[in-house]
Scaffold this motif. Structure first.
Motif, PDB file in Angstrom:
ATOM      1  N   LEU A  21      33.287  -8.711   0.727  1.00 34.53           N
ATOM      2  CA  LEU A  21      32.742  -8.735  -0.633  1.00 34.53           C
ATOM      3  C   LEU A  21      31.245  -8.985  -0.571  1.00 34.53           C
ATOM      4  N   ARG A  22      30.493  -8.255  -1.406  1.00 33.50           N
ATOM      5  CA  ARG A  22      29.049  -8.483  -1.534  1.00 33.50           C
ATOM      6  C   ARG A  22      28.707  -8.452  -3.014  1.00 33.50           C
ATOM      7  N   ASN A  23      28.126  -9.527  -3.499  1.00 30.80           N
ATOM      8  CA  ASN A  23      27.858  -9.694  -4.927  1.00 30.80           C
ATOM      9  C   ASN A  23      26.405  -9.443  -5.273  1.00 30.80           C
ATOM     10  N   SER A  24      26.172  -8.956  -6.482  1.00 30.81           N
ATOM     11  CA  SER A  24      24.846  -8.937  -7.104  1.00 30.81           C
ATOM     12  C   SER A  24      25.020  -9.073  -8.605  1.00 30.81           C
ATOM     13  N   VAL A  25      23.978  -9.548  -9.257  1.00 30.51           N
ATOM     14  CA  VAL A  25      24.014  -9.793 -10.701  1.00 30.51           C
ATOM     15  C   VAL A  25      23.257  -8.675 -11.407  1.00 30.51           C
ATOM     16  N   VAL A  26      23.883  -8.074 -12.433  1.00 29.07           N
ATOM     17  CA  VAL A  26      23.241  -7.023 -13.221  1.00 29.07           C
ATOM     18  C   VAL A  26      23.321  -7.408 -14.691  1.00 29.07           C
TER      19      VAL A  26
ATOM     20  N   ALA B  28      19.068   2.678  -9.067  1.00 31.49           N
ATOM     21  CA  ALA B  28      19.676   2.684 -10.398  1.00 31.49           C
ATOM     22  C   ALA B  28      19.344   1.414 -11.160  1.00 31.49           C
ATOM     23  N   LEU B  29      19.401   0.284 -10.443  1.00 29.45           N
ATOM     24  CA  LEU B  29      19.110  -0.993 -11.102  1.00 29.45           C
ATOM     25  C   LEU B  29      17.642  -1.083 -11.523  1.00 29.45           C
ATOM     26  N   VAL B  30      16.743  -0.545 -10.694  1.00 30.37           N
ATOM     27  CA  VAL B  30      15.316  -0.552 -11.060  1.00 30.37           C
ATOM     28  C   VAL B  30      15.078   0.295 -12.297  1.00 30.37           C
ATOM     29  N   ARG B  31      15.759   1.435 -12.332  1.00 36.66           N
ATOM     30  CA  ARG B  31      15.590   2.281 -13.522  1.00 36.66           C
ATOM     31  C   ARG B  31      16.134   1.591 -14.767  1.00 36.66           C
ATOM     32  N   LEU B  32      17.261   0.905 -14.651  1.00 34.54           N
ATOM     33  CA  LEU B  32      17.819   0.187 -15.802  1.00 34.54           C
ATOM     34  C   LEU B  32      16.860  -0.878 -16.323  1.00 34.54           C
ATOM     35  N   GLU B  33      16.092  -1.480 -15.408  1.00 35.48           N
ATOM     36  CA  GLU B  33      15.209  -2.571 -15.792  1.00 35.48           C
ATOM     37  C   GLU B  33      13.854  -2.077 -16.300  1.00 35.48           C
TER      38      GLU B  33
ATOM     39  N   GLY C 249      20.465  -8.607 -22.522  1.00 35.45           N
ATOM     40  CA  GLY C 249      21.898  -8.671 -22.762  1.00 35.45           C
ATOM     41  C   GLY C 249      22.609  -9.586 -21.792  1.00 35.45           C
ATOM     42  N   PRO C 250      23.924  -9.650 -21.899  1.00 34.57           N
ATOM     43  CA  PRO C 250      24.703 -10.515 -21.004  1.00 34.57           C
ATOM     44  C   PRO C 250      24.640 -10.027 -19.567  1.00 34.57           C
ATOM     45  N   ARG C 251      24.819 -10.956 -18.646  1.00 29.94           N
ATOM     46  CA  ARG C 251      24.794 -10.621 -17.226  1.00 29.94           C
ATOM     47  C   ARG C 251      26.223 -10.446 -16.718  1.00 29.94           C
ATOM     48  N   PHE C 252      26.360  -9.533 -15.740  1.00 32.12           N
ATOM     49  CA  PHE C 252      27.662  -9.254 -15.147  1.00 32.12           C
ATOM     50  C   PHE C 252      27.554  -9.352 -13.634  1.00 32.12           C
ATOM     51  N   LEU C 253      28.710  -9.518 -13.020  1.00 34.88           N
ATOM     52  CA  LEU C 253      28.780  -9.628 -11.564  1.00 34.88           C
ATOM     53  C   LEU C 253      29.238  -8.292 -10.998  1.00 34.88           C
TER      54      LEU C 253
END
Length: 551
Positions: A299-304, A196-201, A310-314
């Protein structure tokens, strides 16, 4: 009764199991996760062969990973067994909780079904629990979420010790299968999220479709998910949470949007949260629920990014690990406590005693000022030796730095009561216990040990320690006692042991000999216990045999 070394073996096994479970979370893809599951069976659980059978979309099971034998791996990896044959296997044999064991006496009927198999010939078992080459042991993996949807089956073969696993080995395998199921589910989830993230990018022209794919992966994920602000005054504030996280914390999404994870974390875990990096950071900590209780989560974090510029979110993935933590605490307790009496065992006793004494002998202070210096360190020395005048840190004094707050353990003088209080070590050896074992058997002996442990525990204070050293030997640690106090405690403990103990309708009696030692800084743990042991034998020899026996 367990051998004294068994807790150490269990602790080593627990460490191997913990490492194998930890390795599951380091795999980068589903294929890596499946192979890591198979490798963990061989490396961490003590089996020579391990196989992971994964449920396909059509319901049949395919051998997705194999470990322990390269020839077998090349021959059967990728082969498929029907769901019907697998359901037959999982209904045969003996049910060990969720595990399924099929002995060779029953499993011969499975030699011709369509499930891929690999086995080696071997001799017949020589004793009851010896492993036979045709024995089969399966650990089903179920999808998370409370249902019983079969995700796959772990099959193991040829335990290295040559025996069928006991209760400890079964529990370890069952726990590992549970964690493997979570890791496989998470690997699939991560794969979906990454796509999903690859498609968004990369697919700007298909932004709406990509956002919908991300939304579904987020909303319908079996584990908790959250999106939080990144940077600015509102850094960390939760912007969006999925239903799984709301159910996990017992709070609606509208309420969770008022908080950040820093507001929900247990006070003792705030440092862990602050040290967790935004990109790829992982942490295990406790979050508060609506009812005031705390839940262990991973908890496991990534930045999108919302858009390309646009702005980045956690993006935070929240996994419920309460059951695993409970298992770990239970395993740690079993490794440090005597299985028969529930008391701390020899290893735990030595750990507690070691934490109370240091290697530096105590030098008695003669004035009030020296007493303060002994407790908190010489302020003048710390300023001149602990730190240089230019502000750079210098060398600390050997054996403890400035402002050393360790309270040294000292031994009271048994001849002159000057008010000194110390850490008393009471070594107890039961008198007449061997004859009870010989006359009535180990069942009665075990019952006596359990009752003696209970009586000893009821006679001490909350902060004291009653431990079983092994056999019929017990040790009591009681801090803050003078010489007379320790002697009185020994009398109370002996009087508590003397009354008859009823086992299976008969009354048996044991006596007790106590040796009182004192833990002092400068002594080793072995020296402290040996001193108390020697005094116990002096006390035992000082009384007649009839007097030692309670009756």
């Amino acid at each position: 009764m367990e051998a004294e070394s068994e807790p150490y073996v269990r602790l080593a096994t627990m460490r191997q199991l913990h490492q194998a479970v930890a390795d599951l979370n380091t795999a980068r893809s589903l294929a890596d996760t499946l192979q890591t599951v198979a490798d963990g069976i061989v490396a961490g659980l003590g089996y020579e062969l391990g196989c992971v059978n994964l449920v396909r979309p059509d319901g049949d099971l395919v051998i997705a990973a194999f470990a322990g034998n390269a020839a077998a791996e090349a021959l059967i990896t990728g082969r498929v067994g029907s769901r019907t044959s697998w359901e037959r296997r999982l209904s045969m044999g003996e049910a060990w909780d969720d595990l399924r064991f099929i002995p060779h006496t029953e499993g011969w009927v499975l030699l011709d079904d369509d499930v891929p198999q690999w086995h080696t010939e071997g001799p017949e078992p020589r004793f009851e629990d010896e492993w036979h080459p045709l024995d089969r042991l399966y650990a089903p993996m179920y999808a998370s979420g409370g249902g019983r949807d079969l995700l796959g089956v772990i099959s193991v073969d040829r335990p290295r010790n040559g025996r069928r696993p006991g209760a400890w080995g079964r529990e370890a395998l069952q726990m590992y299968a549970s964690q493997a199921a979570i890791a496989i589910s998470n690997a699939r989830l991560r794969a979906n999220m990454q796509r999903a993230l690859v498609r968004l990018e990369r697919e700007q022209q298909a932004l709406r479709a990509s956002e919908e794919s991300f939304r579904q992966a987020f909303e319908y994920a079996p584990s908790g998910m959250a999106i939080a602000e990144m940077g600015g005054d509102q850094h960390g504030r939760l912007l969006r949470t999925n239903d799984a996280l709301c159910r996990l914390l017992g709070r609606p999404a509208s309420v969770l949007r008022r908080y950040s994870f820093a507001d929900l974390v247990h006070p003792e875990d705030i440092g862990t949260l602050l040290r967790t990096s935004a990109e790829g950071g992982r942490a295990e900590l406790r979050l508060s629920r609506r009812d005031g209780t705390y839940l262990w989560v991973s908890l496991r974090n990534s930045v999108v990014a919302d858009t390309a510029d646009g702005p980045r979110f956690l993006l935070t993935h929240v996994e419920d690990i309460e059951e695993r933590k409970r298992h770990e605490l239970n395993l740690a307790h079993r490794a440090s406590h005597d299985a028969l009496t529930g008391l701390p065992n020899s290893a735990e006793l030595k750990s507690r005693l070691s934490a109370r004494i240091c290697e530096r002998p105590h030098s008695p202070a003669t004035t009030a000022i020296e007493e303060l210096d002994a407790a908190y360190g010489d302020v003048e020395s710390s300023l001149t030796h602990g730190y240089q005048a230019d502000g750079y840190e210098g060398e600390a004094a050997p054996g403890g730095g400035p402002f050393d707050h360790h309270v040294h353990a000292v031994a009271p003088d048994p001849e002159h009561d000057d008010g000194t209080k110390g850490l008393a070590v009471l070594f107890c050896d039961l008198d007449g216990f061997k004859s009870i074992n010989d006359r009535f058997g180990h069942h009665t002996g075990d019952a006596v040990l359990i009752e003696v442990a209970r009586r000893l525990s009821t006679c001490v204070r909350d902060g004291d320690t009653v431990a079983r050293l092994g056999g019929d030997e017990f040790v009591v640690l009681a801090d803050g006692l003078g010489a007379a106090d320790a002697a009185d405690l020994a009398v109370r403990l002996r009087n508590a042991i003397i009354p008859p103990i009823r086992v299976d309708g008969r009354a048996v009696r044991v006596g007790a000999s106590f040796g009182i030692g004192w833990a002092e800084c400068g002594m080793t743990v072995e020296e402290v216990l040996r001193s108390a042991d020697q005094r116990m034998y002096v006390e035992k020899r000082s009384r007649s045999k009839v007097h030692r026996r309670a009756g």
